[in-house]
Design a protein around this motif. Structure first.
Motif, PDB file in Angstrom:
ATOM      1  N   ALA A 158     -41.993 -83.305 -14.716  1.00 43.56           N
ATOM      2  CA  ALA A 158     -41.773 -84.622 -14.116  1.00 43.56           C
ATOM      3  C   ALA A 158     -41.080 -85.599 -15.059  1.00 43.56           C
ATOM      4  CB  ALA A 158     -43.101 -85.207 -13.646  1.00 43.56           C
TER       5      ALA A 158
ATOM      6  N   VAL B  31     -35.394 -90.703  -0.022  1.00 41.26           N
ATOM      7  CA  VAL B  31     -36.549 -90.310   0.802  1.00 41.26           C
ATOM      8  C   VAL B  31     -36.748 -91.343   1.910  1.00 41.26           C
ATOM      9  CG1 VAL B  31     -37.770 -89.109  -1.061  1.00 41.26           C
ATOM     10  CG2 VAL B  31     -38.160 -91.544  -0.717  1.00 41.26           C
TER      11      VAL B  31
ATOM     12  N   THR C 242     -38.535 -94.147   3.573  1.00 41.45           N
ATOM     13  CA  THR C 242     -39.408 -95.144   2.944  1.00 41.45           C
ATOM     14  C   THR C 242     -40.870 -94.939   3.341  1.00 41.45           C
ATOM     15  OG1 THR C 242     -37.558 -96.679   2.967  1.00 41.45           O
ATOM     16  CG2 THR C 242     -39.764 -97.628   2.636  1.00 41.45           C
TER      17      THR C 242
ATOM     18  N   VAL D 289     -43.458 -92.280   1.431  1.00 42.43           N
ATOM     19  CA  VAL D 289     -43.913 -92.402   0.044  1.00 42.43           C
ATOM     20  C   VAL D 289     -45.207 -93.209   0.000  1.00 42.43           C
ATOM     21  CG1 VAL D 289     -43.295 -93.098  -2.290  1.00 42.43           C
ATOM     22  CG2 VAL D 289     -41.497 -92.475  -0.657  1.00 42.43           C
ATOM     23  N   SER D 290     -46.274 -92.605  -0.508  1.00 43.73           N
ATOM     24  CA  SER D 290     -47.529 -93.343  -0.616  1.00 43.73           C
ATOM     25  C   SER D 290     -47.541 -94.171  -1.888  1.00 43.73           C
ATOM     26  CB  SER D 290     -48.715 -92.383  -0.601  1.00 43.73           C
ATOM     27  OG  SER D 290     -48.853 -91.781  -1.872  1.00 43.73           O
TER      28      SER D 290
ATOM     29  N   ASP E 137     -49.289 -93.973  -4.397  1.00 45.16           N
ATOM     30  CA  ASP E 137     -49.522 -93.209  -5.629  1.00 45.16           C
ATOM     31  C   ASP E 137     -48.504 -92.086  -5.840  1.00 45.16           C
ATOM     32  OD1 ASP E 137     -50.381 -91.649  -3.602  1.00 45.16           O
ATOM     33  OD2 ASP E 137     -52.388 -91.271  -4.396  1.00 45.16           O
ATOM     34  N   GLY E 138     -47.391 -92.132  -5.110  1.00 43.93           N
ATOM     35  CA  GLY E 138     -46.309 -91.185  -5.374  1.00 43.93           C
ATOM     36  C   GLY E 138     -46.328 -89.932  -4.526  1.00 43.93           C
ATOM     37  N   HIS E 139     -47.315 -89.812  -3.656  1.00 44.64           N
ATOM     38  CA  HIS E 139     -47.386 -88.663  -2.759  1.00 44.64           C
ATOM     39  C   HIS E 139     -46.296 -88.769  -1.690  1.00 44.64           C
ATOM     40  CE1 HIS E 139     -48.941 -86.350   0.694  1.00 44.64           C
ATOM     41  NE2 HIS E 139     -49.385 -85.545  -0.237  1.00 44.64           N
ATOM     42  N   LEU E 140     -45.642 -87.648  -1.402  1.00 46.11           N
ATOM     43  CA  LEU E 140     -44.628 -87.623  -0.339  1.00 46.11           C
ATOM     44  C   LEU E 140     -45.166 -86.862   0.863  1.00 46.11           C
ATOM     45  CD1 LEU E 140     -41.253 -86.846  -2.169  1.00 46.11           C
ATOM     46  CD2 LEU E 140     -41.904 -88.933  -0.980  1.00 46.11           C
TER      47      LEU E 140
ATOM     48  N   LEU F 118     -44.587 -84.491   3.323  1.00 45.73           N
ATOM     49  CA  LEU F 118     -43.608 -83.461   3.681  1.00 45.73           C
ATOM     50  C   LEU F 118     -43.651 -83.140   5.170  1.00 45.73           C
ATOM     51  CD1 LEU F 118     -43.781 -80.874   0.731  1.00 45.73           C
ATOM     52  CD2 LEU F 118     -42.464 -82.977   0.924  1.00 45.73           C
TER      53      LEU F 118
ATOM     54  N   ARG G 289     -56.321 -83.090   1.040  1.00 37.45           N
ATOM     55  CA  ARG G 289     -55.885 -83.511  -0.283  1.00 37.45           C
ATOM     56  C   ARG G 289     -57.132 -83.666  -1.144  1.00 37.45           C
ATOM     57  NH1 ARG G 289     -52.469 -88.978  -2.039  1.00 37.45           N
ATOM     58  NH2 ARG G 289     -52.485 -88.394  -4.226  1.00 37.45           N
ATOM     59  N   PHE G 290     -57.037 -83.210  -2.378  1.00 39.43           N
ATOM     60  CA  PHE G 290     -58.215 -83.183  -3.239  1.00 39.43           C
ATOM     61  C   PHE G 290     -58.014 -84.026  -4.484  1.00 39.43           C
ATOM     62  CE2 PHE G 290     -58.168 -79.273  -0.803  1.00 39.43           C
ATOM     63  CZ  PHE G 290     -59.415 -79.339  -0.208  1.00 39.43           C
ATOM     64  N   ALA G 291     -59.114 -84.529  -5.006  1.00 42.01           N
ATOM     65  CA  ALA G 291     -59.075 -85.316  -6.235  1.00 42.01           C
ATOM     66  C   ALA G 291     -58.767 -84.413  -7.430  1.00 42.01           C
ATOM     67  CB  ALA G 291     -60.425 -86.015  -6.447  1.00 42.01           C
ATOM     68  N   TYR G 292     -58.364 -85.023  -8.515  1.00 45.36           N
ATOM     69  CA  TYR G 292     -58.174 -84.316  -9.782  1.00 45.36           C
ATOM     70  C   TYR G 292     -59.461 -83.560 -10.093  1.00 45.36           C
ATOM     71  CZ  TYR G 292     -56.997 -83.707 -14.725  1.00 45.36           C
ATOM     72  OH  TYR G 292     -56.715 -83.176 -15.956  1.00 45.36           O
TER      73      TYR G 292
ATOM     74  N   THR H 218     -35.247 -95.018   1.118  1.00 45.06           N
ATOM     75  CA  THR H 218     -35.295 -95.613  -0.214  1.00 45.06           C
ATOM     76  C   THR H 218     -34.546 -94.703  -1.170  1.00 45.06           C
ATOM     77  OG1 THR H 218     -37.478 -96.550   0.259  1.00 45.06           O
ATOM     78  CG2 THR H 218     -36.807 -96.478  -2.046  1.00 45.06           C
TER      79      THR H 218
ATOM     80  N   PHE I 213     -47.583 -91.938 -10.974  1.00 48.95           N
ATOM     81  CA  PHE I 213     -46.769 -91.970  -9.755  1.00 48.95           C
ATOM     82  C   PHE I 213     -45.632 -90.962  -9.881  1.00 48.95           C
ATOM     83  CE2 PHE I 213     -43.270 -93.310  -7.146  1.00 48.95           C
ATOM     84  CZ  PHE I 213     -43.826 -93.873  -6.010  1.00 48.95           C
TER      85      PHE I 213
ATOM     86  N   HIS J  93     -43.384 -83.328  -5.799  1.00 47.46           N
ATOM     87  CA  HIS J  93     -43.168 -83.049  -4.375  1.00 47.46           C
ATOM     88  C   HIS J  93     -41.728 -82.673  -4.048  1.00 47.46           C
ATOM     89  CE1 HIS J  93     -47.030 -85.096  -3.611  1.00 47.46           C
ATOM     90  NE2 HIS J  93     -46.992 -84.567  -2.413  1.00 47.46           N
TER      91      HIS J  93
ATOM     92  N   ASP K 150     -51.832 -81.793  -5.287  1.00 48.68           N
ATOM     93  CA  ASP K 150     -53.184 -81.706  -4.743  1.00 48.68           C
ATOM     94  C   ASP K 150     -53.294 -81.614  -3.230  1.00 48.68           C
ATOM     95  OD1 ASP K 150     -52.430 -84.269  -3.933  1.00 48.68           O
ATOM     96  OD2 ASP K 150     -53.393 -85.221  -5.652  1.00 48.68           O
TER      97      ASP K 150
END
Lengths: 208, 208
Positions: free
Chosen positions: A58, A167, A169, A172-173, A175-178, A180, A202-205, B3, B17, B24, B192
């Motif tokens: 990343a 992407v 708009t 995009v969440s 926290d950066g989640h897309l 799909l 979706r799961f936590a860290y 965006t 983020f 993704h 995740d």
């Protein structure tokens, strides 16, 4: 009931059966079409489907893709273009045009633009020097960095840095989640079978 | 509405983020857990999720996966095991235990078997020297061949040859196609988020 194939059974498979079978074993694959232009405008634009685009990191934002040995397919057009111009685009195949994306794998001559041949639209964003696919909802402009030769079978790992991202708009969440599914991103299994996704969770860290 | 993020916008993203966002961009990723044992039985078995398993070729049957830099995660347990013993298993994560697969990413100590910690079952097939996941429907035994260092960001491409395959008998078509939906194979997006697939269509070999 389960079937077990050992090394001898794999070696004894019919060639076409094995190609399809082994190709499925990694699981769902990303479905992307790669847009390029040839240097000096000779041959115009090119679009080719790849099912091997893989996230490498990343920061810097690195993405890889596997190119088959050139004798076997037409990916040399894509490779020649992206190494000579230094730029390419990676466009998510969307579920409503998987047929057109698949058709880019035909052996068109260099002079033919797969955009025209399959009915997709070239789009230029900012001053990025390679064509995006207008019909793709998630897409990125990539600067070519390096080719890693995989000597075991003559394939190449092509590595680039993501320098432009487009992407929807609303996908995009915070926290950066897309999303799909919302962006209609398709997945591919084996050589020729396309899927859409349905989110399970979706799961936590994970912590021990 | 779209965006557009340029290189400066990507560089300016909050670290978490960006990690999620860039992760993704390759599209749907394969969801597999890698089974290994430590050499001489020290530390027992290990199971770790990888979302970067990629098809490299059918003959020989080669499969790759990307390992993050070791400072960042626990994949060194997997890497140490597969390089020292020479063998590992790749098991498709199934849609009914994506939570357990995700939990293998926690930083368990070397002495802890993730099989026990997350509630999955070790299974041995023929005399293959690494543990499969009993709850996985499509799985393969892999012989370690080579590590390719990707110097751009410190990741490694781990390459192996598929020498044993276990699949549900009813999921294999006469031409080598595998029914990933029937085998409950999951896909992952970003860090995740897990998905199941729904088949859209299968296409013939493309001709111009």
């Amino acid at each position: 009931m389960k079937t077990v194939y050992d090394a001898a059974a794999i070696a004894a498979m019919d060639k076409d059966f094995r190609t399809q079978f082994i190709n499925h074993l990694s699981g769902y694959k990303s479905a992307n079409v790669i847009g390029t232009v040839s240097e000096l405008g000779l041959g115009g634009s090119n679009l080719a489907i790849f099912s091997s685009v893989v996230h490498l990191g990343a920061n810097p934002a690195l993405v890889g893709m596997i190119s088959r040995p050139f004798a076997e397919n037409v990916s040399r057009h894509t490779y020649n273009n992206l190494t000579s111009t230094g730029y390419y685009t990676i466009n998510h195949v969307a579920t409503n045009w998987v047929d057109k994306a698949h058709q880019t794998s035909a052996r068109y001559d260099l002079e033919v633009s797969e955009f025209d041949a399959v009915g997709l639209t070239e789009e230029y964003v900012n001053d990025f020097p390679a064509p995006f696919v207008k019909e793709s909802y998630i897409k990125m402009g990539v600067k070519y960095l390096q080719t890693v030769d995989i000597e075991l079978n003559g394939t190449k790992l092509i590595i680039g840095e993501i320098v432009l991202v487009v992407v929807p708009t609303g996908c995009v969440s915070i926290d950066g989640h897309l999303d799909l599914v919302g962006a209609k991103t398709a997945a591919v299994a084996g050589l020729d079978t396309y899927h859409k996704g349905e989110m399970l969770g979706r799961f936590a860290y994970a912590k021990k």
